[in-house]
Design an enzyme around this catalytic site. Structure first.
Site, PDB file in Angstrom:
ATOM      1  NE  ARG A   1      -2.595   3.007  -1.544  1.00 45.55           N
ATOM      2  CZ  ARG A   1      -3.300   3.990  -1.001  1.00 45.55           C
ATOM      3  NH1 ARG A   1      -2.686   4.896  -0.244  1.00 45.55           N
ATOM      4  NH2 ARG A   1      -4.594   4.100  -1.184  1.00 45.55           N
TER       5      ARG A   1
ATOM      6  CG  HIS B   1       3.354 -11.135   7.034  1.00 47.78           C
ATOM      7  ND1 HIS B   1       3.041  -9.799   7.185  1.00 47.78           N
ATOM      8  CD2 HIS B   1       3.354 -11.665   8.287  1.00 47.78           C
ATOM      9  CE1 HIS B   1       2.862  -9.538   8.467  1.00 47.78           C
ATOM     10  NE2 HIS B   1       3.041 -10.649   9.151  1.00 47.78           N
TER      11      HIS B   1
END
Length: 210
Positions: free
Chosen positions: A76, A94
């Protein structure tokens, strides 16, 4: 998440994983955390305003006296207000060498782009998606026979090594941000980042299913 829990279980690790939270009640990570003795709970996000979800999340974090928030597979996008409240205290990992390939489908995009190096990045979270100050990166070669799955597996192994190290730097107060860049006081005489993990600390190299 499991890599962080395993590293933090070592008595010399500078952070305690005090709580695991997911916005999905069926997230397998919740059960894994409980099995490892860490409190875990779900805060539903569907069919409710984003602000209501984040207000409940903030209340839970305050109740458990959380000092640092580490995102792991949390898909989210958080609001600017929530991110600013945790400025300098919230990190994310990431699966690319940022600023290359922000967003989704990073491994497929790396293969399509013909890059020779791919990897992962731990960064402080900012209001812009995948734009925060970079703490650390790990690179892997892109091989001629690589598929998206094989490349992802090699990157994931590095994620499990890099994330506990970067969290340790932040928890130990070795990170400062100046002019939008993160500086880590964990280097040797040649300026190379030093692994802060205690000797013998266990770090998982197995991918999670959630």
């Amino acid at each position: 998440m499991v890599a962080l829990l395993e590293a933090a279980a070592h008595p010399d690790y500078p952070a305690e994983i005090a709580l695991v939270v997911s916005n999905r009640a069926d997230a397998a990570g919740l059960d894994r955390a409980r099995e490892m003795g860490v409190p875990a709970l779900a805060i539903p996000s569907r069919a409710r305003p984003r602000e209501a979800f984040e207000a409940e999340l903030a209340a839970v974090l305050a109740q458990h006296q959380i000092a640092i928030l580490a995102l792991a597979g949390f898909m989210r996008v958080l609001t600017e207000g929530f991110v600013q409240a945790w400025e300098g205290r919230m990190i994310n990992i990431h699966p690319s060498l940022l600023p290359s390939f922000p967003g989704l489908d990073t491994h497929a995009r790396a293969l399509a782009g013909g890059v020779r190096l791919h990897g992962c990045t731990v960064h402080l979270v900012s209001p812009g998606v995948d734009e925060g100050p970079i703490l650390a990166q790990a690179a892997v070669p892109v091989l001629a026979h690589d598929t998206e799955a094989s490349l992802a597996a090699r990157v994931l192994e590095q994620e499990h090594r890099l994330y506990p190290a970067a969290l340790a730097w932040l928890a130990a107060g070795r990170v400062r941000v100046q002019e939008g860049r993160a500086h880590v006081a964990a280097t040797d005489a040649r300026g190379r980042l030093v692994n802060p993990l205690p000797a013998g600390a266990a770090v998982s190299t197995q991918p999670l299913r959630d």
